[in-house]
Design an enzyme around this catalytic site. Structure first.
Site, short mmCIF file in Angstrom:
data_model
loop_
_atom_site.label_atom_id
_atom_site.label_comp_id
_atom_site.label_asym_id
_atom_site.label_seq_id
_atom_site.Cartn_x
_atom_site.Cartn_y
_atom_site.Cartn_z
N LYS A 46 0.84 -1.20 0.00
CA LYS A 46 0.00 0.00 0.00
C LYS A 46 0.87 1.24 0.00
O LYS A 46 1.77 1.39 0.83
CB LYS A 46 -0.89 0.02 1.24
CG LYS A 46 -1.51 1.40 1.44
CD LYS A 46 -2.34 1.55 2.68
CE LYS A 46 -2.30 3.02 3.09
NZ LYS A 46 -3.40 3.43 3.95
N ASP A 73 -3.79 4.07 -1.92
CA ASP A 73 -4.88 4.36 -0.98
C ASP A 73 -4.90 5.85 -0.65
O ASP A 73 -4.45 6.27 0.41
CB ASP A 73 -4.68 3.51 0.29
CG ASP A 73 -5.88 3.61 1.22
OD1 ASP A 73 -6.96 3.99 0.78
OD2 ASP A 73 -5.71 3.29 2.42
N LEU A 74 -5.44 6.63 -1.59
CA LEU A 74 -5.49 8.09 -1.38
C LEU A 74 -6.90 8.54 -0.98
O LEU A 74 -7.13 9.72 -0.74
CB LEU A 74 -5.00 8.82 -2.64
CG LEU A 74 -3.56 8.43 -3.04
CD1 LEU A 74 -3.14 9.16 -4.31
CD2 LEU A 74 -2.57 8.73 -1.91
N LYS A 75 -7.81 7.61 -0.90
CA LYS A 75 -9.17 7.86 -0.39
C LYS A 75 -9.74 9.18 -0.92
O LYS A 75 -9.99 10.12 -0.17
CB LYS A 75 -9.19 7.86 1.14
CG LYS A 75 -8.80 6.54 1.76
CD LYS A 75 -9.05 6.52 3.25
CE LYS A 75 -8.61 5.23 3.89
NZ LYS A 75 -7.16 5.05 3.96
N PHE A 76 -9.95 9.22 -2.22
CA PHE A 76 -10.49 10.44 -2.84
C PHE A 76 -11.85 10.78 -2.24
O PHE A 76 -12.71 9.91 -2.09
CB PHE A 76 -10.66 10.25 -4.35
CG PHE A 76 -9.43 9.76 -5.07
CD1 PHE A 76 -8.17 10.29 -4.81
CD2 PHE A 76 -9.53 8.76 -6.03
CE1 PHE A 76 -7.04 9.84 -5.49
CE2 PHE A 76 -8.41 8.30 -6.71
CZ PHE A 76 -7.17 8.84 -6.44
N ASP A 78 -14.09 14.09 -3.06
CA ASP A 78 -14.14 15.43 -3.66
C ASP A 78 -15.30 15.45 -4.65
O ASP A 78 -16.09 14.49 -4.71
CB ASP A 78 -12.78 15.71 -4.34
CG ASP A 78 -12.43 17.20 -4.30
OD1 ASP A 78 -13.31 18.01 -4.61
OD2 ASP A 78 -11.27 17.53 -4.00
N ILE A 79 -15.38 16.51 -5.45
CA ILE A 79 -16.48 16.60 -6.42
C ILE A 79 -16.23 15.61 -7.56
O ILE A 79 -15.08 15.17 -7.77
CB ILE A 79 -16.62 18.04 -6.97
CG1 ILE A 79 -15.34 18.49 -7.69
CG2 ILE A 79 -16.98 19.01 -5.85
CD1 ILE A 79 -15.48 19.81 -8.44
N THR A 140 -12.04 1.89 9.63
CA THR A 140 -11.94 0.86 10.68
C THR A 140 -11.52 1.45 12.03
O THR A 140 -11.61 0.78 13.05
CB THR A 140 -10.93 -0.23 10.27
OG1 THR A 140 -9.74 0.42 9.79
CG2 THR A 140 -11.48 -1.09 9.16
N ARG A 202 -5.54 -7.69 12.81
CA ARG A 202 -4.58 -7.81 13.90
C ARG A 202 -4.34 -9.28 14.25
O ARG A 202 -5.23 -9.93 14.81
CB ARG A 202 -5.08 -7.09 15.16
CG ARG A 202 -5.10 -5.56 15.01
CD ARG A 202 -3.68 -5.03 14.94
NE ARG A 202 -3.59 -3.60 14.77
CZ ARG A 202 -3.41 -2.97 13.59
NH1 ARG A 202 -3.33 -3.65 12.47
NH2 ARG A 202 -3.28 -1.66 13.55
N ARG A 232 1.21 -1.94 10.62
CA ARG A 232 2.11 -2.02 11.77
C ARG A 232 2.40 -3.42 12.31
O ARG A 232 3.56 -3.67 12.67
CB ARG A 232 1.61 -1.07 12.87
CG ARG A 232 1.81 0.39 12.47
CD ARG A 232 0.94 1.33 13.27
NE ARG A 232 -0.47 1.18 12.93
CZ ARG A 232 -1.45 1.91 13.41
NH1 ARG A 232 -1.18 2.86 14.30
NH2 ARG A 232 -2.71 1.72 13.03
O1 C5P Z 1 -1.00 -0.32 10.69
P1 C5P Z 1 -2.37 -0.79 10.34
O2 C5P Z 1 -2.46 -2.28 10.10
O3 C5P Z 1 -3.45 -0.27 11.28
O4 C5P Z 1 -2.63 -0.12 8.92
C1 C5P Z 1 -3.87 -0.21 8.28
C2 C5P Z 1 -3.76 0.52 6.96
O5 C5P Z 1 -5.03 0.45 6.31
C3 C5P Z 1 -3.42 1.99 7.10
O6 C5P Z 1 -2.51 2.29 6.06
C4 C5P Z 1 -4.74 2.71 6.92
O7 C5P Z 1 -4.59 3.95 6.25
C5 C5P Z 1 -5.51 1.75 6.03
N1 C5P Z 1 -6.97 1.83 6.16
C6 C5P Z 1 -7.63 1.64 7.35
N2 C5P Z 1 -9.02 1.73 7.40
C7 C5P Z 1 -9.72 1.96 6.28
C8 C5P Z 1 -9.05 2.14 5.06
C9 C5P Z 1 -7.66 2.05 5.03
O8 C5P Z 1 -7.00 1.38 8.37
N3 C5P Z 1 -11.04 1.98 6.32
#
Ligand code: C5P
Length: 261
Positions: A46, A73-76, A78-79, A140, A202, A232
């Site tokens: 990512k 993953d830039l999560k647009f 906008d318009i 999340t 996790r 992480r």
């Molecule tokens: O470190 P961790 O496992 O929490 O990273 C989760 C990744 O998923 C992050 O890069 C975060 O930006 C992305 N993400 C998220 N929840 C979303 C969409 C993307 O945690 N709904």
């Protein structure tokens, strides 16, 4: 490439390639180092807001030059015109996935889907695929209480995820991003067709940190996730390559336990 064709190509990727390792690092050099520590098993990475803000398209080019697929993953949000143009740029970069907030609404989602369908596939795109357009439903990290604070609604959080998922799918998105804990509601609403990517993953024993709605890799896969985004727990571990292999093994064993596989 139609949505059905793209989804069936993505579902041909073997289970170990369905882990998207989040390179949430501050610059290109750190991305290069982390990729080297992860090794070739990190088939898909990512590139998100942190790395893209620092290094821009170079981050995507670097990962493609190492033959890794990129989840951009830039999560647009906008318009419609801006979202559609940004999606076309993601396609030109050879990304395998790009993301838009479902909250951007029907016209923005439709415009992005149409832009990706019309954009030429980049010569650097893996397997000649255009990017899959994924709609982010509810982050999340958000709890039901936080969601009520920003947008009071009689809907439960889960009902809101299912509604946004339905909207995104009907607008032509290829799939969505949701918590593994939302999977039963999303699959009940839309069945097995949409591609579902779950962050908030996790492995047992790892810290939730800022995430709130989490599950283990095995539970995410058993619940119907197609790809998992994990940051992480892999990248901050002492041995990221080993942590990635452990998650891949957990997914593999969840799949072999599943009656459908
Ligand atoms: O470190 P961790 O496992 O929490 O990273 C989760 C990744 O998923 C992050 O890069 C975060 O930006 C992305 N993400 C998220 N929840 C979303 C969409 C993307 O945690 N709904």
């Amino acid at each position: 490439m139609t949505r059905d064709q793209l989804l069936s190509r993505l579902r041909d990727i073997p289970a170990a390639g369905r882990i998207i390792t989040a390179l949430d690092v501050p610059d290109l050099e750190a991305a290069r180092e982390m990729a080297a520590r992860l090794g070739p098993a990190a088939r898909c990475v990512k590139v998100g807001l942190e790395l893209f803000s620092a290094a821009g398209p170079e981050a995507v080019h670097l990962m493609r030059s190492q033959d890794r697929e990129v989840f951009l993953d830039l999560k647009f949000h906008d318009i419609p015109n801006t979202v559609a143009a940004a999606a076309a740029r993601a396609s030109a970069l050879g990304a395998s996935f790009c993301t838009v907030h479902a909250q951007a609404g029907r016209r923005a989602l439709t415009a992005a889907a149409e832009a990706l369908a019309a954009a030429p596939v980049a010569p650097t795109a893996p397997d000649g695929r255009r990017p899959a357009l994924l709609a982010v439903t509810v982050l999340t990290s958000l709890t039901a209480e936080e969601l009520q604070e920003t947008g009071p609604s009689p809907d439960s959080l889960t009902a809101r995820v299912a509604r946004l998922a339905r909207l995104a799918w009907d607008c032509g998105c290829d799939g969505l991003v949701c918590s593994p804990t939302d999977l039963p509601a999303v699959r009940a609403e839309l069945g097995g067709d949409p591609l579902v990517v779950t962050p908030g993953v996790r492995p047992a024993g790892s810290a939730a940190a800022d995430q709130r709605r989490v599950a283990t890799p095995a539970d995410a896969v058993a619940g119907g996730a197609d790809f998992l985004v994990i940051g992480r727990p892999i990248t901050r571990s002492e041995d990221p390559c080993r942590a990635l292999a452990a998650v891949a093994a957990e997914i593999q064993s969840a799949l072999s336990d599943s009656p459908e596989e």
